[in-house]
Design a protein around this motif. Structure first.
Motif: not given
Lengths: 430, 430, 430
Positions: A66-68, A98-100, A102, A116-118, A156-158
């Motif tokens: 994760y990162a924010l 701001a993503y997760l 795996y 996915g996320g920012i 935003s992307a996945a």
């Protein structure tokens, strides 16, 4: 790495780290508009807090990352955009990450991330290189303009990427950037539908040895659905960039808002090589913008626009260190000085010189009413980088730029400009 | 807890921890306005960074607790409000917590906190439940509208709570939210006096055993002095909410600015129970808005408005885990999966299904000129929650909603709407 | 120090620490405008999140120090400025610190820092004292107005300071504050060139013993190039301050925008002494504003404006602790209570009483058309400070103020005011 403070559970399966970076720029322009019709007539010398990030990075249960990260800096030190209801800064402050992600699935003898996320998308070689490690204060315009279509910062992307030591494959579906208005019924500013697009990148490191490496790659990007202004129904796309220095955030080349855009595609190639302390790198991007949206707005029946641009650069580390290859992003990393600067130990850090030539042509269909005269920008940059230690770097850039631009597609009046600029970046990162 | 990184002094009397959460939503609406007179005519599908928080939590000298948490997310990923002089985001970004809480005083065989600053007030059962632990992506509208009168997010407050294992009592004086204009002489936007109000909540856990628990409670809230616009002298109150999904931040039901408001009161009841992996929960709120302010503005002599709404929900953890009760906030916590998901160990995390029916009626005195036709919203939500590990959760929600609304209190023209929506939340928290 | 969490590498040469502070103010005004012509007619009582900072502080390779600190608070809890395209808050939220400081060079038997970036400049004794340690909730107006010319908060600067136990010397070149528009071609709001200036300060601690100390110093500041509005070509300077309390951020004394400013100079003296738990401190500043800019705008041939102001204050720690001297900033630190408050141990913390008289005169050339009637503000403040432990402080301030002001330089109509105010600050810091 790099003195980043990290706290882990005893089994090392869960870790939280703090990350931060400051890029503070000071510099001046000698800007010379060709005529009184050129816009702008002036660029603002001075200082700019280009990046000022604080963030948290984490790993959970081994496989979940994760990162924010927030960026408080920006092209005017500020927040938001320039529209009514927003703040100065040109959209360059905001949620950077701001993503997760795996990474527990490891097929085909490689590593894989599903995320996915920012995100900062590793699309183009220059963008895949951290802003802490790029050779020049700003990335080349052709790449910046390419990324901004559907892959730029705060996106935003996945998607997914897979890599091993020789090959890197990645593909992402992308949406709007953070800070966009999401209310379809907003009037001031007008609401818009959300854009979507996609990017893919294939890159590899086919030849590498103790002392040398070769990198090649190809990039493709599709703006599938441009955002639609829900008040006017307009679908537009603007291609533009600053002159590879952002102390004044004004752009010199710009297509303006291309009307009636139904989609856009960008294709590019990238190549790089290192031989000991020498690094050479280049990329080239071709743009195609289709104008057949069913908005009921002109132009009607206009053909697609084509633009292109690229850059070539070379760097040499005088003190002998080299840029190592990072397979997870398919790009080169920064310099870790053998002898960090210290009055006590007598170390002088690492010193690097670099040069770049960059061109971007935003002119097409000149002479036709539906043409675009966005200008052709050529910038030559010379750089001296001092890597004080693993966390501190100073960058000195000299730029000479030439913008050839006519007043409109149907007016040959000269609205170009020339400039020289000198700037110093103070960089801290961990 | 939950891998939150914490650094303490050797005597454990002083600790600082880092906390963060990301809630990233992606989804789409099938929104069907009943007529062309309905507003809005469209909702915007796509993505939204619903919450993006970084914060620091501390304990000093054993008894003094502090938190400073900022939310960079929001209903439009952005900052501030929608008035001129502010940024998109609908007031949902800002200082989430900035408070000091003293817990050294322990009277009557219980624990007690005396606290002040910017706080999440544990008022209503749903709000007392962390947004990391709620069963659905958004809390029910009745509770959201109740909280926003004088207790919602980013709220300045000072008060106290006392609890033991069976009983919870709390009372707070509340003020404006962060980001309000505090200058009495501001004209654009107009300055206003600061609102103040108060909330109390009594809740208990009278029956509990190894495998079951029952929760009951009562809530009261008073808006004692609404903010007074110091340019127009108006005192207004708006009750509204989004349709229990915020990818598009537009509200479907709203009273508009109720004029001449002298005060408001909200009273509610809450009940919940668990039996092993089963949880049932419901709340109901009654609103009363008095319109006798001495503003010199109409309406004159209008009687008080009455609204009401509530929800009932049930959840079942397929993998057998249960929601534990937290006496400090008188609410239920989240799920800690017995077998966190891991390809290596073969664990699949915890899986939960849930359903909710929610209604909020913002119509009163229909047929009279001084009536309010804010609409009656009914939403049915079905949820599937995957608790990957203690830090990662995915939530899939399907909503079906029906808004019955007439054009005004004296016009029966149909301006209602219906919608279905599907959305996925990616959640990381520690 | 003060329980600040710090993570270092094993050799202690690289460290990262987290820092934070909350200053939350609650209070009320009894504000009495002298006439209906006074502006403002009202001040807003209530609460304000005065400071809400999170930051990261680092040391790299022993000698390189970095800080990145953001302030989420502000005079209206908010962001940005009050112009169109910005947010409420009066410019008091933003990047507080983003700098790099090198301390490896140690000449002349002292310590030295060479530093640049966004900094709190240690210019004036009051500003060199941390806001966590000042005796009153707000610093005196004369110093605030002096700093804001070219040295106030959120300031870009580069310079150096040298100190040993007896002497402190510092000089900095200063630029604009963060959040300024850097685009020369911006029209809404108008672009401006960047201001630059310089400050120097000489201070010393010539007499000091076990139980006593004496501090003297001198300050000078030059606004060398005021920012030039690139649309109107105007060069202006505004001197103003709030009435030493910021729950309502409105200023009572202000010169308005002084026209045609070519430069400004501020000179000041500072003195302080401690004797056990007693501390006395005072400063006085003289301002000179030149109005000979070649803007083509009036006034033409106007002579320079002269203003002045200062303060004297005394504090006494009832529980016997003392304010220690900090040679690195040439200022006094805060109180560390011998017996922190604890119901368990029976400690009551440290208690301090303090009083201040402050005056600032922004009137000059009264009776002439080119004169300035900014007002003369006199404020008496009494304070009671409770130092609960090393991280928590409560401050109770009572203020009585008198603003003598006429409508303009050529109208003697009374637009002055008087006020009394009571306010409580809750402070947490580490």
């Amino acid at each position: 790495p790099n003195n980043r403070p990290t706290i882990c559970t005893a089994d090392e399966q869960n870790c939280i780290a703090i990350t931060s970076r400051i890029h503070w720029d000071v510099g001046g322009y000698d800007y010379r508009p060709n005529t009184a019709g050129t816009s702008p007539q002036k660029l603002d010398s001075g200082e700019n807090l280009r990046r000022a990030r604080i963030g948290v990075i984490g790993k959970f249960f081994g496989d979940w990352n994760y990162a924010l990260i927030y960026d408080f800096g920006g092209s005017s030190d500020g927040f938001g955009g320039t529209a009514a209801g927003s703040l100065p800064g040109g959209g360059t402050s905001g949620v950077e990450n701001a993503y997760l992600s795996y990474t527990g699935f490891k097929p085909f003898g490689g590593k894989m991330a599903i995320e996915g996320g920012i995100m900062d998308l590793p699309w183009t070689l220059d963008e895949s290189t951290s802003s802490n490690d790029i050779l020049f204060m700003e990335r080349a315009s052709a790449g910046i303009i390419a990324q901004n279509v559907a892959a730029g910062d705060f996106r935003s992307a996945a998607g997914t990427r897979w890599w091993n030591d020789q090959l890197w494959l990645g593909g992402y579906v992308t949406g709007p950037t953070t800070g966009q208005i999401h209310s379809a019924s907003s009037v001031t500013p007008p609401g818009s539908s959300e854009q979507y697009g996609a990017v893919v990148r294939v890159a590899g490191n086919p030849i590498s040895g103790n002392n040398y490496s070769v990198h090649i790659g190809a990039d493709a990007e599709w703006l599938i659905q441009p955002p639609r202004n829900l008040v006017t129904q307009a679908q537009t796309l603007t291609l533009s960039d600053r002159p590879e220095l952002r102390i004044d955030p004004t752009t010199l080349i710009s297509t303006g808002a291309i009307a009636n855009v139904s989609g856009a595609q960008v294709y590019g190639v990238e190549a790089a090589a290192t031989y000991g302390p020498l690094i050479a790198q280049g990329e080239y991007y071709w743009f195609n913008v289709d104008r057949t949206a069913n908005t009921g707005l002109p132009p009607f029946g206009a053909s697609s626009l084509k633009f292109d641009g690229g850059y070539a650069q070379v760097g040499y580390v005088l003190t002998g260190e080299n840029h190592a290859y990072n397979p997870a992003t398919a790009s080169y990393g920064g310099i870790k000085p053998h002898d960090p600067f210290s009055l006590a130990s007598g170390g002088w850090g690492a010193w690097e010189i670099a040069g770049r030539v960059s061109q971007m042509n935003l002119n097409d269909q000149i002479g036709q009413a539906v043409g675009i005269a966005g200008g052709r920008q050529t910038v030559y940059t010379a750089a001296l980088n001092w890597y004080v230690n693993n966390n501190v770097r100073f960058m000195l850039n000299y730029l000479h730029g030439d913008v050839a631009k006519q007043a409109s597609a149907t007016s040959t009046a000269d609205v170009g400009s020339k400039f020289d600029a000198v700037a110093l970046r103070t960089q801290v990162a961990f």
